[in-house]
Design a protein around this motif. Structure first.
Motif, short mmCIF file in Angstrom:
data_model
loop_
_atom_site.label_atom_id
_atom_site.label_comp_id
_atom_site.label_asym_id
_atom_site.label_seq_id
_atom_site.Cartn_x
_atom_site.Cartn_y
_atom_site.Cartn_z
N GLU A 212 7.30 -1.10 -5.97
CA GLU A 212 6.24 -1.23 -6.97
C GLU A 212 5.46 -2.53 -6.78
O GLU A 212 4.26 -2.59 -7.05
CB GLU A 212 6.83 -1.21 -8.38
N ASP A 215 2.73 -2.03 -3.58
CA ASP A 215 2.42 -0.60 -3.64
C ASP A 215 1.02 -0.27 -3.13
O ASP A 215 0.39 0.70 -3.57
CB ASP A 215 2.58 -0.08 -5.07
N ASP A 216 0.52 -1.03 -2.17
CA ASP A 216 -0.84 -0.81 -1.70
C ASP A 216 -1.02 0.55 -1.03
O ASP A 216 -2.08 1.17 -1.13
CB ASP A 216 -1.28 -1.93 -0.75
N ALA A 218 0.58 3.38 -1.84
CA ALA A 218 0.51 4.37 -2.92
C ALA A 218 -0.88 4.34 -3.58
O ALA A 218 -1.47 5.39 -3.85
CB ALA A 218 1.59 4.10 -3.96
N ARG A 219 -1.38 3.14 -3.81
CA ARG A 219 -2.72 3.02 -4.41
C ARG A 219 -3.80 3.51 -3.45
O ARG A 219 -4.80 4.11 -3.87
CB ARG A 219 -2.98 1.58 -4.84
N SER A 220 -3.59 3.30 -2.16
CA SER A 220 -4.55 3.78 -1.16
C SER A 220 -4.61 5.31 -1.16
O SER A 220 -5.69 5.90 -1.12
CB SER A 220 -4.15 3.29 0.23
N LYS A 222 -3.92 7.36 -3.55
CA LYS A 222 -4.58 7.84 -4.76
C LYS A 222 -6.09 7.60 -4.72
O LYS A 222 -6.88 8.43 -5.16
CB LYS A 222 -3.98 7.15 -5.99
N ALA A 223 -6.50 6.46 -4.14
CA ALA A 223 -7.92 6.09 -4.12
C ALA A 223 -8.68 6.82 -3.03
O ALA A 223 -9.89 7.04 -3.14
CB ALA A 223 -8.06 4.58 -3.94
N ILE A 227 -6.34 0.26 0.63
CA ILE A 227 -6.30 -0.93 -0.23
C ILE A 227 -5.25 -1.87 0.36
O ILE A 227 -4.10 -1.47 0.56
CB ILE A 227 -5.93 -0.56 -1.67
N ASP A 229 -3.19 -5.45 0.12
CA ASP A 229 -2.79 -6.67 -0.57
C ASP A 229 -2.49 -7.75 0.48
O ASP A 229 -1.88 -7.47 1.52
CB ASP A 229 -1.54 -6.44 -1.41
N THR A 260 7.00 5.14 -5.76
CA THR A 260 7.26 3.72 -5.90
C THR A 260 8.52 3.47 -6.73
O THR A 260 8.86 4.25 -7.63
CB THR A 260 6.08 2.98 -6.54
#
Length: 321
Positions: A212, A215-216, A218-220, A222-223, A227, A229, A260
């Motif tokens: 968590e 979590d770049d 996981a965010r990538s 979804k986006a 993404i 970090d 995550t």
């Protein structure tokens, strides 16, 4: 719509060539099971133990494929990389097997055990600050100084193809898998696994586990775009790096989901594996089991391959001590 596929994507033919190229330089690692862990998960779990690989991590596969695929002229200049630990260790291992120099740029905060491992295989360690920007800047200086061949830890077709040989073995060792899950940082193992499974077992779902606090990926997912970090903080030190174009291609096209988990969940899963499988593995390797235990509805009653990616942990700094 513009084609977003990078031009240097490895193929399944590259995986098969890698298998032959690296066979004498790696182990065919075992698969372990645990009745108690199966009961806890409500699924049949098959642990592919890359912690028992040469140099203690799956990255010996990709590193060996890259090093032994070099021409003599390329090899004479040596190899270099930036790595939080395992890729640097494995590249040093492979370079030592070929008798060529290896330089590794490592965060000053990387576990001392991993720095010692690089040097133990004959590699040279150059330290940087614990951020992606510092890592890449210091590495550029190293390449300018040495002229060495850059072997990226994961965004390299040779490396991804080498990592894909792990899934070849797993599919041969365990029949009828429904899903496979591996930890994700930069995505080299996940990409290689996706590449192989999409060709030999396309019905198998591919998942990734991620901290968590880093979590770049996981965010990538979804986006719909990468993404990154710069300097995330997590006990899973091997999972702090961002996706790049080659690995993003496989993640966005083949990964069913990125699950995550918290730091506490990672530590608990790591302790479970140590106790039940009786093997040494590092925090990053515990992330997939933590994700399976956290999401039982996704895996209930299924046959699940879990890739334990590495065992290079500082025994003086175990997280439950």
């Amino acid at each position: 719509m513009k084609d977003e596929t990078p031009p240097d994507i490895p193929t399944f033919a590259d995986v098969l060539a890698a298998r032959d190229r690296i066979a004498m330089h790696i182990h065919r690692t075992p698969v372990l099971t645990s009745r108690m862990l199966n009961e806890m998960a409500g699924a049949e779990l098959f642990f592919k133990c890359e912690n028992l690989q040469k140099a203690g991590a799956f990255k010996a596969r990709g590193a060996s494929n890259a090093v032994f695929g070099l021409s003599d002229d390329q090899a004479a200049r040596g190899v270099a990389t930036h790595s939080s630990g395992n890729h640097g260790t494995c590249l040093s291992y492979a370079a030592g097997r070929r008798g060529i120099p290896c330089t590794v740029v490592m965060p000053r905060t990387a576990p001392q055990a991993k720095k010692d491992a690089v040097m133990g295989y004959g590699g040279r360690v150059v330290e940087c600050e614990p951020s992606t920007s510092s890592r890449e800047a210091v590495f550029a200086e190293v390449v300018a100084e040495t002229g060495a061949e850059f072997v990226h830890p994961y965004n390299d077709r040779r490396v991804i193809a080498g990592q894909g040989t792990c899934a070849l073995e797993l599919a041969d060792q365990v029949e009828g898998l429904d899903a496979v899950i591996a930890p994700i940082g930069g995505g080299g193992m996940v990409s290689g696994t996706c590449l192989t499974l999409s060709q030999i077992a396309p019905r198998v779902r591919m998942y990734a586990g991620e901290p968590e606090q880093a979590d770049d990926a996981a965010r990538s997912l979804k986006a719909g775009y990468i993404i990154a970090d710069d300097a995330p903080e997590t006990i899973a030190d091997g999972l702090k790096v961002p996706l790049k174009d080659l690995t993003w291609h496989f993640v966005r096209n083949h990964v069913a989901d990125i699950l995550t988990v918290s730091e506490a969940e990672i530590i608990a899963a790591m302790e479970l594996i140590w106790k039940r499988l009786k093997i040494v593995m590092e925090p990053s390797s515990a992330v997939p089991l933590a994700a399976v235990l956290k999401n039982p509805e996704l895996f209930a009653g299924q046959r699940v391959g879990i890739i334990i990616t590495g065992g290079n942990v500082d025994l003086k700094k175990l997280p439950w001590m």
